[in-house]
Design an enzyme around this catalytic site. Structure first.
Site, PDB file in Angstrom:
ATOM      1  N   HIS A  16      -4.886   0.954   9.835  1.00 12.61           N
ATOM      2  CA  HIS A  16      -5.906   1.816  10.463  1.00 12.61           C
ATOM      3  C   HIS A  16      -7.058   2.165   9.502  1.00 12.61           C
ATOM      4  O   HIS A  16      -8.071   2.678   9.923  1.00 12.61           O
ATOM      5  CB  HIS A  16      -5.276   3.088  11.059  1.00 12.61           C
ATOM      6  CG  HIS A  16      -4.815   4.117  10.073  1.00 12.61           C
ATOM      7  ND1 HIS A  16      -4.407   5.375  10.449  1.00 12.61           N
ATOM      8  CD2 HIS A  16      -4.680   4.095   8.725  1.00 12.61           C
ATOM      9  CE1 HIS A  16      -4.062   6.080   9.384  1.00 12.61           C
ATOM     10  NE2 HIS A  16      -4.211   5.328   8.334  1.00 12.61           N
TER      11      HIS A  16
ATOM     12  N   PHE B 104      -4.407  -6.183  -1.820  1.00 13.25           N
ATOM     13  CA  PHE B 104      -4.019  -6.914  -0.605  1.00 13.25           C
ATOM     14  C   PHE B 104      -5.193  -7.565   0.113  1.00 13.25           C
ATOM     15  O   PHE B 104      -4.997  -8.336   1.052  1.00 13.25           O
ATOM     16  CB  PHE B 104      -3.172  -6.059   0.340  1.00 13.25           C
ATOM     17  CG  PHE B 104      -3.699  -4.681   0.718  1.00 13.25           C
ATOM     18  CD1 PHE B 104      -5.006  -4.455   1.113  1.00 13.25           C
ATOM     19  CD2 PHE B 104      -2.811  -3.602   0.733  1.00 13.25           C
ATOM     20  CE1 PHE B 104      -5.447  -3.196   1.487  1.00 13.25           C
ATOM     21  CE2 PHE B 104      -3.246  -2.326   1.107  1.00 13.25           C
ATOM     22  CZ  PHE B 104      -4.575  -2.118   1.491  1.00 13.25           C
TER      23      PHE B 104
ATOM     24  N   ARG C 103       2.501   1.265   6.234  1.00 13.41           N
ATOM     25  CA  ARG C 103       2.324   2.546   6.942  1.00 13.41           C
ATOM     26  C   ARG C 103       0.975   3.151   6.571  1.00 13.41           C
ATOM     27  O   ARG C 103       0.650   3.283   5.384  1.00 13.41           O
ATOM     28  CB  ARG C 103       3.447   3.522   6.587  1.00 13.41           C
ATOM     29  CG  ARG C 103       3.291   4.840   7.371  1.00 13.41           C
ATOM     30  CD  ARG C 103       4.528   5.699   7.354  1.00 13.41           C
ATOM     31  NE  ARG C 103       4.702   6.334   6.080  1.00 13.41           N
ATOM     32  CZ  ARG C 103       5.766   7.078   5.768  1.00 13.41           C
ATOM     33  NH1 ARG C 103       6.752   7.207   6.643  1.00 13.41           N
ATOM     34  NH2 ARG C 103       5.867   7.636   4.594  1.00 13.41           N
TER      35      ARG C 103
ATOM     36  N   GLY D 166       0.862  -1.186   0.000  1.00 10.29           N
ATOM     37  CA  GLY D 166       0.000   0.000   0.000  1.00 10.29           C
ATOM     38  C   GLY D 166       0.892   1.228   0.000  1.00 10.29           C
ATOM     39  O   GLY D 166       0.705   2.169   0.774  1.00 10.29           O
TER      40      GLY D 166
ATOM     41  N   ASP E  90       0.825  -1.780  -4.639  1.00  7.94           N
ATOM     42  CA  ASP E  90      -0.417  -1.013  -4.420  1.00  7.94           C
ATOM     43  C   ASP E  90      -1.331  -1.388  -5.571  1.00  7.94           C
ATOM     44  O   ASP E  90      -0.987  -2.228  -6.427  1.00  7.94           O
ATOM     45  CB  ASP E  90      -0.124   0.508  -4.391  1.00  7.94           C
ATOM     46  CG  ASP E  90      -1.180   1.315  -3.603  1.00  7.94           C
ATOM     47  OD1 ASP E  90      -2.372   1.219  -3.969  1.00  7.94           O
ATOM     48  OD2 ASP E  90      -0.820   2.030  -2.664  1.00  7.94           O
TER      49      ASP E  90
HETATM   50  C1  LIG Z   1      -3.561   5.845   3.526  1.00 17.79           C
HETATM   51  S1  LIG Z   1      -2.726   5.417   2.061  1.00 17.79           S
HETATM   52  C2  LIG Z   1      -1.089   5.082   2.677  1.00 17.79           C
HETATM   53  C3  LIG Z   1      -0.007   5.270   1.643  1.00 17.79           C
HETATM   54  C4  LIG Z   1       1.425   5.083   2.154  1.00 17.79           C
HETATM   55  N1  LIG Z   1       1.627   3.798   2.790  1.00 17.79           N
HETATM   56  C5  LIG Z   1       1.807   6.207   3.072  1.00 17.79           C
HETATM   57  O1  LIG Z   1       1.984   6.003   4.289  1.00 17.79           O
HETATM   58  O2  LIG Z   1       1.956   7.341   2.581  1.00 17.79           O
HETATM   59  C6  LIG Z   1      -3.409   3.812   1.752  1.00 17.79           C
HETATM   60  C7  LIG Z   1      -2.914   3.143   0.501  1.00 17.79           C
HETATM   61  O3  LIG Z   1      -3.543   1.855   0.409  1.00 17.79           O
HETATM   62  C8  LIG Z   1      -3.834   1.608  -0.957  1.00 17.79           C
HETATM   63  N2  LIG Z   1      -4.902   0.602  -1.077  1.00 17.79           N
HETATM   64  C9  LIG Z   1      -6.226   0.750  -0.799  1.00 17.79           C
HETATM   65  N3  LIG Z   1      -6.877  -0.393  -1.030  1.00 17.79           N
HETATM   66  C10 LIG Z   1      -5.962  -1.285  -1.484  1.00 17.79           C
HETATM   67  C11 LIG Z   1      -6.023  -2.658  -1.868  1.00 17.79           C
HETATM   68  N4  LIG Z   1      -7.181  -3.335  -1.834  1.00 17.79           N
HETATM   69  N5  LIG Z   1      -4.878  -3.273  -2.254  1.00 17.79           N
HETATM   70  C12 LIG Z   1      -3.709  -2.595  -2.288  1.00 17.79           C
HETATM   71  N6  LIG Z   1      -3.573  -1.289  -1.914  1.00 17.79           N
HETATM   72  C13 LIG Z   1      -4.693  -0.651  -1.510  1.00 17.79           C
HETATM   73  C14 LIG Z   1      -4.255   2.968  -1.485  1.00 17.79           C
HETATM   74  O4  LIG Z   1      -4.178   3.026  -2.890  1.00 17.79           O
HETATM   75  C15 LIG Z   1      -3.270   3.898  -0.773  1.00 17.79           C
HETATM   76  O5  LIG Z   1      -2.116   4.116  -1.529  1.00 17.79           O
END
Ligand SMILES: C[S@@+](CC[C@H](N)C(=O)[O-])C[C@H]1O[C@@H](n2cnc3c(N)ncnc32)[C@H](O)[C@@H]1O
Length: 444
Positions: A330, A311, A326, A256, A279
């Site tokens: 949550h 994921f 990260r 992610g 991601d």
């Molecule tokens: C809150 S952001 C955090 C991004 C990064 N880890 C950071 O701390 O800056 C959540 C991330 O989860 C990804 N995400 C959401 N659903 C997902 C999924 N089903 N599979 C993979 N990634 C996903 C989103 O695209 C996004 O980039």
């Protein structure tokens, strides 16, 4: 020894904490060799953009917690309660952000008359002045002489180029609407007892505007990714680069990853690491563009790969040393968080580690019999969780609820999540506003 059961002794103890923590904060600024920030500062202090501010944040957590507690004891109760409600700073900040007031003032360091400022941002001048005067109470903007305003170190955050300002805008514009639907979501038959993401207060709030859809499909844009950079600047997430022994490992999967907010600086600081960014496919395309711009050397050396992943459905790449998440767990209710961790567990080798990097809510009552698991507890007579010193973590918990119907967790809740998929907590790195929780495969 002082008897902290006596009301006056409590006040004295809080004053002592305020004094010692403020001195610690002063020392942290002075240690940079750039002195302390001035009340009239119109530029950032070098510590404002440092990647490791753990020591300063520790001092500020005590300072903010103790002075709010002291003031709540001494002030009339009407004041303290109404100060929370009579607080339209978020709306004033929203105005400043949308009208780009800080950008205009940035070109006039000596100050700009309200006539010229209002004309530049196309707003009424006396209303604009009222907004700026309300914000100037906390040192954000300054009236340098009658009807002439300038930027301050705080209002620089509201420039359109600032990532924390971008994160503030997501809240003042969008999350504020979700907050207005909180009670409705808690009393509505369809929403009140559900933990599903499509029953978040956000859904009720945005339904009224005719917007329905998957959150992650709605937000994949530049503003969200910049907001994530802002969140990490705000919570000091980059401290992880300094406090985890990255020298001792060779491969990291950033699950992610977004646009690589964590993994690009990691690649720069630790060129020996092999990095996998994972991601959703469309986000990874954006991530590659950012890597090309910010860390082209890592791409040229073949030190980073991009592997699309959902994921909730699939396991990440197998057999890597570290799986890092990260601001991921949550976002999800327990069932989905377990699915994500279970999928990672499938990919892990015997010595792989999962690093969950999130806010952790500290205990609200003192329970010495349960130990602290390496987390800090505030000294008495402060609330054990530092009270207002952990304001942002508790408000982030609310943001998670409002937007995703999810939550920030306690360490015990994190351990339960891990245990449910065969992971055991090995170590906690206390980075003050965020915690890095290292999990390994349980042997039992
Ligand atoms: C809150 S952001 C955090 C991004 C990064 N880890 C950071 O701390 O800056 C959540 C991330 O989860 C990804 N995400 C959401 N659903 C997902 C999924 N089903 N599979 C993979 N990634 C996903 C989103 O695209 C996004 O980039």
């Amino acid at each position: 020894m002082t008897d902290l059961n006596k009301p006056k002794a409590k006040l004295e103890a809080l004053l002592d904490i305020i004094n010692s923590s403020a001195r610690q904060a002063i020392a942290e600024y002075e240690n940079t060799g750039h002195g302390v920030p001035s009340a009239d500062a119109t530029t950032f202090h070098p510590l404002d953009s440092a990647t490791d501010t753990v020591a300063l944040k520790k001092a500020i957590r005590l300072l903010e917690g103790a002075y709010h507690q002291l003031s709540a004891i001494l002030a009339p109760p009407q004041h303290t309660v109404m100060n929370s409600v009579l607080n339209y700073n978020w709306a004033c900040i929203d105005v400043a952000l949308r009208a780009r007031i800080a950008d205009v003032l940035d070109k006039h360091p000596e100050g700009l008359s309200i006539d010229r400022l209002a004309e530049a941002v196309n707003l009424d001048k006396s209303k604009t002045a009222r907004v700026l005067r309300a914000l100037s109470l906390m040192g954000c903007f300054k009236e340098v002489e009658r009807d002439v305003f300038s930027n301050t170190r705080l209002s620089l955050i509201l420039k359109s180029t600032n990532n924390t300002g971008c994160f503030a805008g997501l809240h003042s514009r969008d999350v504020a609407k979700c907050a207005a639907a909180l009670y409705e979501s808690m009393s509505d038959e369809e929403f009140s007892r559900s933990n599903e993401i499509d029953k978040a207060p956000r859904v009720l709030a945005f339904r009224k505007e005719g917007m329905i859809g998957d959150y992650w499909e709605m937000i994949n844009n530049d503003e969200f990714h910049r907001g994530m950079l802002g969140l990490n600047e705000l919570m000091g997430g980059s401290a992880v680069l300094h406090h985890y022994p990255w020298d001792n490992i060779s491969s990291v999967v950033d699950i992610g990853c977004g646009i690589g907010t964590f993994s690009t600086p990691l690649a720069k600081m630790f060129p020996h690491l092999r990095i996998t960014d994972q991601d959703l496919p469309e986000v990874l395309l954006e991530a590659q563009n950012v890597w090309k711009k910010n860390a082209p050397e890592a791409l040229l050396d073949g030190r980073v790969e991009f592997v699309p992943l959902n994921f909730l459905e699939d396991a990440p790449v197998v057999g890597k040393d570290v799986y890092y998440l990260r601001n991921i767990i949550h976002n999800w209710q327990d069932r989905d968080a377990m699915t994500i961790l279970r999928n990672i567990r499938k990919a892990m080798g015997p010595n792989s580690r999962v690093l969950i990097h999130d806010c952790v809510l500290l205990r609200t009552v003192r329970e010495p019999e349960f130990g602290t698991d390496g987390l800090s507890t505030a000294p008495e007579p402060m609330l054990p969780n530092f009270g207002a010193g952990t304001h942002r973590s508790y408000q982030m918990d609310m943001t998670m609820w409002l937007v995703h119907n999810s939550k920030e967790r306690t360490l015990d809740e994190m351990k339960i999540l891990g245990a449910s998929v065969g992971l055991v907590l090995i170590q906690v790195y206390d980075l003050v506003e965020t915690m890095l929780m290292e999990f390994g495969i349980s042997q039992s």
